[in-house]
Design an enzyme around this catalytic site. Sequence first.
Site, PDB file in Angstrom:
ATOM      1  N   ASP A 138      -1.145  -2.970  10.271  1.00 34.97           N
ATOM      2  CA  ASP A 138      -2.186  -3.456   8.882  1.00 34.97           C
ATOM      3  C   ASP A 138      -2.669  -4.774   9.051  1.00 34.97           C
ATOM      4  O   ASP A 138      -2.328  -5.740   7.902  1.00 34.97           O
ATOM      5  CB  ASP A 138      -1.685  -3.000   7.711  1.00 34.97           C
ATOM      6  CG  ASP A 138      -1.546  -1.342   7.410  1.00 34.97           C
ATOM      7  OD1 ASP A 138      -1.039  -0.872   8.179  1.00 34.97           O
ATOM      8  OD2 ASP A 138      -2.067  -0.835   6.345  1.00 34.97           O
ATOM      9  N   ASP A 149       1.073   4.236   1.543  1.00 33.75           N
ATOM     10  CA  ASP A 149       1.496   4.809   2.775  1.00 33.75           C
ATOM     11  C   ASP A 149       2.761   4.029   3.488  1.00 33.75           C
ATOM     12  O   ASP A 149       3.162   4.280   4.596  1.00 33.75           O
ATOM     13  CB  ASP A 149       0.329   4.971   3.734  1.00 33.75           C
ATOM     14  CG  ASP A 149      -0.514   3.654   4.263  1.00 33.75           C
ATOM     15  OD1 ASP A 149      -0.379   2.819   3.434  1.00 33.75           O
ATOM     16  OD2 ASP A 149      -1.007   3.577   4.970  1.00 33.75           O
ATOM     17  N   HIS A 158       1.001  -1.145  -0.131  1.00 34.23           N
ATOM     18  CA  HIS A 158      -0.050   0.032  -0.050  1.00 34.23           C
ATOM     19  C   HIS A 158       0.859   1.161   0.049  1.00 34.23           C
ATOM     20  O   HIS A 158       2.006   1.330   0.608  1.00 34.23           O
ATOM     21  CB  HIS A 158      -1.003   0.056   1.256  1.00 34.23           C
ATOM     22  CG  HIS A 158      -2.157  -0.716   0.958  1.00 34.23           C
ATOM     23  ND1 HIS A 158      -2.780  -1.326   2.022  1.00 34.23           N
ATOM     24  CD2 HIS A 158      -2.614  -1.248  -0.154  1.00 34.23           C
ATOM     25  CE1 HIS A 158      -3.961  -2.081   1.604  1.00 34.23           C
ATOM     26  NE2 HIS A 158      -3.890  -1.761  -0.047  1.00 34.23           N
ATOM     27  N   HIS A 191      -4.649  -8.987   6.180  1.00 34.41           N
ATOM     28  CA  HIS A 191      -5.042  -7.640   5.703  1.00 34.41           C
ATOM     29  C   HIS A 191      -5.804  -7.727   4.567  1.00 34.41           C
ATOM     30  O   HIS A 191      -6.328  -8.779   4.023  1.00 34.41           O
ATOM     31  CB  HIS A 191      -3.713  -6.882   5.708  1.00 34.41           C
ATOM     32  CG  HIS A 191      -3.907  -5.350   5.337  1.00 34.41           C
ATOM     33  ND1 HIS A 191      -4.908  -4.890   6.083  1.00 34.41           N
ATOM     34  CD2 HIS A 191      -3.410  -4.562   4.448  1.00 34.41           C
ATOM     35  CE1 HIS A 191      -4.688  -3.471   5.680  1.00 34.41           C
ATOM     36  NE2 HIS A 191      -4.098  -3.235   4.624  1.00 34.41           N
TER      37      HIS A 191
END
Length: 305
Positions: free
Chosen positions: A207, A65, A63, A139
């Site tokens: 996460d 971020d 992801h 996740h």
Amino acid sequence: MLDVCLLGCGGMMPLPKRFLTSLLIRHDGSNVLIDCGESTQVALHMSGFSTKNIDHILITHFHGDHVGGLPGLLMTIANNHRTEPLHIWGGQGLARIIRGLTVICGALPFELVIHELSFKERQTFQTGALEWTVQPVKHRVPCLAYSCYLPRGGRFDLARAEAAGIPKQYWSLLQKGESVEVDGHVFQPSDVLGAPRRGLRVSYATDCRPAPALVELVRDSDLFVAEGLYGDPAKQHDAAIKGHMVYSEACRIAAEANVRELWFTHFSPAMINPKEHLEAARKIFANCHVGHNLKMTTLRFDDDA
């Protein structure tokens, strides 16, 4: 000893006073970085830790971020005249992600050594003296949690060294785990050292959802850095849908795994005051703390171990 710095504690997007989640671990002059969101480079400069000495970067998942800061960081490391290879670890597909992210970097003066790990089974690898265990976690996309262990050798047995006739100038080498040769005889560290003592463990999981395998990964950690997307337990269902944890869930993992200290990280931008629910969390696991930009600690071996 291990120096640990939580470079940022935000999830999804950086905020003016909350950088994206990233963790730095330093041992013996070498730095290992876990995750690299877009604000990681700023936090590194503020922390005082050297970017040039980052020898390994570990990625939990792909992801933005958690990986968006890589191109800029790699370019800064290049500008600091690094020429030694830099190792990047992450799940299957890492090479493709790195190729895409580094399109804008141009030619780097150091080699990027890519290590792809499985998203399906627990694995181990080593960076210098640090021993890493990697656990796939649940996740919305494949994700990994990491646990770092610094082993500690046994106590030096003076009587055994003297009885064996080992000259004093070789004792320090044996204590460091090196073998020595004296008059044609090779002595091993095991000849003068007792049983290994308790080392140091730092674990990092963000996460992800709670799971028995995660409890085992972080068991007996000196420090467990775990996500707490929300502090309010009423938002547990919302967190679960997104593949995340709330404070209370991280606390239960820490308690069951006999963790010594817990830091929360990866806060939702919607959670303005992460300390608001800390008191309730401490009823589940007392030694838990809210992470913040540049939260640091130094872990040392127990003197009596």
